[in-house]
Write an enzyme that holds these catalytic residues in place. Structure first.
Site, PDB file in Angstrom:
ATOM      1  N   PRO A   2       0.772  -1.242   0.000  1.00 55.39           N
ATOM      2  CA  PRO A   2       0.000   0.000   0.000  1.00 55.39           C
ATOM      3  C   PRO A   2       0.801   1.290   0.000  1.00 55.39           C
ATOM      4  CG  PRO A   2      -0.039  -0.971   2.198  1.00 55.39           C
ATOM      5  CD  PRO A   2       0.928  -1.738   1.374  1.00 55.39           C
ATOM      6  N   GLU A   3       1.171   1.816  -1.145  1.00 56.83           N
ATOM      7  CA  GLU A   3       1.549   3.226  -1.233  1.00 56.83           C
ATOM      8  C   GLU A   3       0.458   3.865  -2.077  1.00 56.83           C
ATOM      9  OE1 GLU A   3       5.718   4.177  -1.674  1.00 56.83           O
ATOM     10  OE2 GLU A   3       6.332   2.321  -0.726  1.00 56.83           O
ATOM     11  N   LYS A  52      -2.874   7.890   0.452  1.00 60.15           N
ATOM     12  CA  LYS A  52      -3.077   6.493   0.838  1.00 60.15           C
ATOM     13  C   LYS A  52      -4.434   6.264   1.470  1.00 60.15           C
ATOM     14  CE  LYS A  52       1.865   6.321   1.769  1.00 60.15           C
ATOM     15  NZ  LYS A  52       2.866   6.297   2.861  1.00 60.15           N
ATOM     16  N   ARG A 121      -5.530  17.843   5.972  1.00 60.42           N
ATOM     17  CA  ARG A 121      -4.162  17.768   6.485  1.00 60.42           C
ATOM     18  C   ARG A 121      -3.240  16.964   5.572  1.00 60.42           C
ATOM     19  NH1 ARG A 121      -6.560  13.906  10.779  1.00 60.42           N
ATOM     20  NH2 ARG A 121      -5.616  11.980  10.059  1.00 60.42           N
ATOM     21  N   ASN A 162       7.594   4.117   1.838  1.00 63.02           N
ATOM     22  CA  ASN A 162       9.002   3.819   2.077  1.00 63.02           C
ATOM     23  C   ASN A 162       9.754   3.318   0.841  1.00 63.02           C
ATOM     24  OD1 ASN A 162      11.030   4.015   3.991  1.00 63.02           O
ATOM     25  ND2 ASN A 162      10.911   1.842   4.510  1.00 63.02           N
ATOM     26  N   ARG A 252      12.268   5.403   9.743  1.00 60.79           N
ATOM     27  CA  ARG A 252      12.248   4.140   9.004  1.00 60.79           C
ATOM     28  C   ARG A 252      13.510   4.002   8.175  1.00 60.79           C
ATOM     29  NH1 ARG A 252       6.626   3.627   6.182  1.00 60.79           N
ATOM     30  NH2 ARG A 252       7.143   1.426   6.212  1.00 60.79           N
TER      31      ARG A 252
END
Length: 276
Positions: A2-3, A52, A121, A162, A252
DNA sequence: CGATTATGATTAA
DNA sequence: TAATCCTAATCGC
């Protein structure tokens, strides 16, 4: 996987397979029974992605919000539906398709106001037609945080995760630890353009492929797994073969190539003005 | 069979 | 920064 590309693909496929249809909704696992009951028997009007975050409108006044998090999956299953496998939070069944959601970090019904608060946001989403990168550009100029951390911040750009952040910085030749304030206009443009380009490829193909087909010598669809990325989860750079480095940035791990992504700009090959 | 890992994000400290 | 949540595949013993 999931990106942002995954969520946009998901929205598109939900619209294609359930759009306009009356949907049977249930929560086989039992953790979303109330929500499923509210959706059950209504038609999917639209599914839409913001970064996302996935929002599905069933015309009930509340909107289904799904966030897959790290491990969530929302995938098609056999039709007609069979006994669910594992923990299925939400099952949607249309006239020809079955969808099962498992492991989401969010699955809830929101009022339009609550949805707005989430979207407010988020930074510009490179996969949306109307995306305007200028706000993101301005934010970069105002933060010393490493560019590697900034690219993971969904309030600056929505949709990068990531894998893409590591690959984008590689493709743009930028060291992940560089303060965001040092990113030039030209570099920012490259980051934005590459984000749009690579996320689109991911959305269309359903997998993350950042390497250049010319460079690899075969089309994206026929690339071996280990040829699809330059640095992510690799020991050696797919381009130059150098040993890669992995640092923790933005909480990360991020892998980069010391050769292709130098920390400093290469000094000009000319005499320096003498120091006094 | 238990430990580890994973493309995420929020909350608490 | 660390702890926490969510699930399933994979790996080592």
């Amino acid at each position: 996987m999931p990106e942002g590309h995954t969520i946009h693909r998901l929205a598109r496929r939900l619209n294609e397979t359930l759009g306009g249809e009356t949907v049977r909704a249930s929560s086989p696992q039992g953790r979303f029974e109330g929500g499923a009951a509210a959706i059950d028997g209504n038609g999917l009007i639209s599914a839409e992605a913001w970064g996302k975050y996935l929002f599905c409108d069933f015309g009930t006044g509340e909107v289904l919000h799904v966030h897959l998090g790290l491990i969530g999956k929302f995938r098609t299953r056999a039709f007609p539906p069979e006994e669910p496998t594992g923990a299925v939070r939400l099952r949607l069944v249309g006239s020809e398709h079955t969808w099962d959601l498992s492991g989401p970090t969010r699955c809830e019904l929101l009022t339009p106001d609550e949805q707005d608060r989430i979207v407010e946001r988020l930074g510009p989403d490179p996969l949306r037609r109307d995306a305007d990168p200028s706000a993101a550009r301005a934010r970069l100029a105002r933060t010393e945080r490493p560019i590697g951390a900034t690219l993971l911040d969904q309030s600056i750009i929505a949709g990068i995760g990531n894998v893409y952040r590591a690959e984008l910085l590689f493709v743009c030749g930028i060291h992940p630890a560089r303060p965001s304030t040092t990113i030039t206009d030209t570099e920012f443009e490259a980051i934005w353009d590459e984000t749009v380009r690579l996320l689109r490829i991911g959305e269309r193909s359903g997998r993350i492929v950042t390497t250049d087909p010319e460079e690899i010598g075969r089309p994206r669809s026929r690339m071996r797994r280990e040829d699809r990325l330059y640095v992510y989860h690799r020991e050696h750079c797919r381009r130059c073969g150098a040993a890669l480095r992995t640092d923790r940035i933005g909480g990360r791990p991020i892998t980069h190539c010391p050769t292709c992504q130098p920390a400093k700009r290469r000094p000009r090959a000319r005499a320096r003005s003498p120091r006094r």
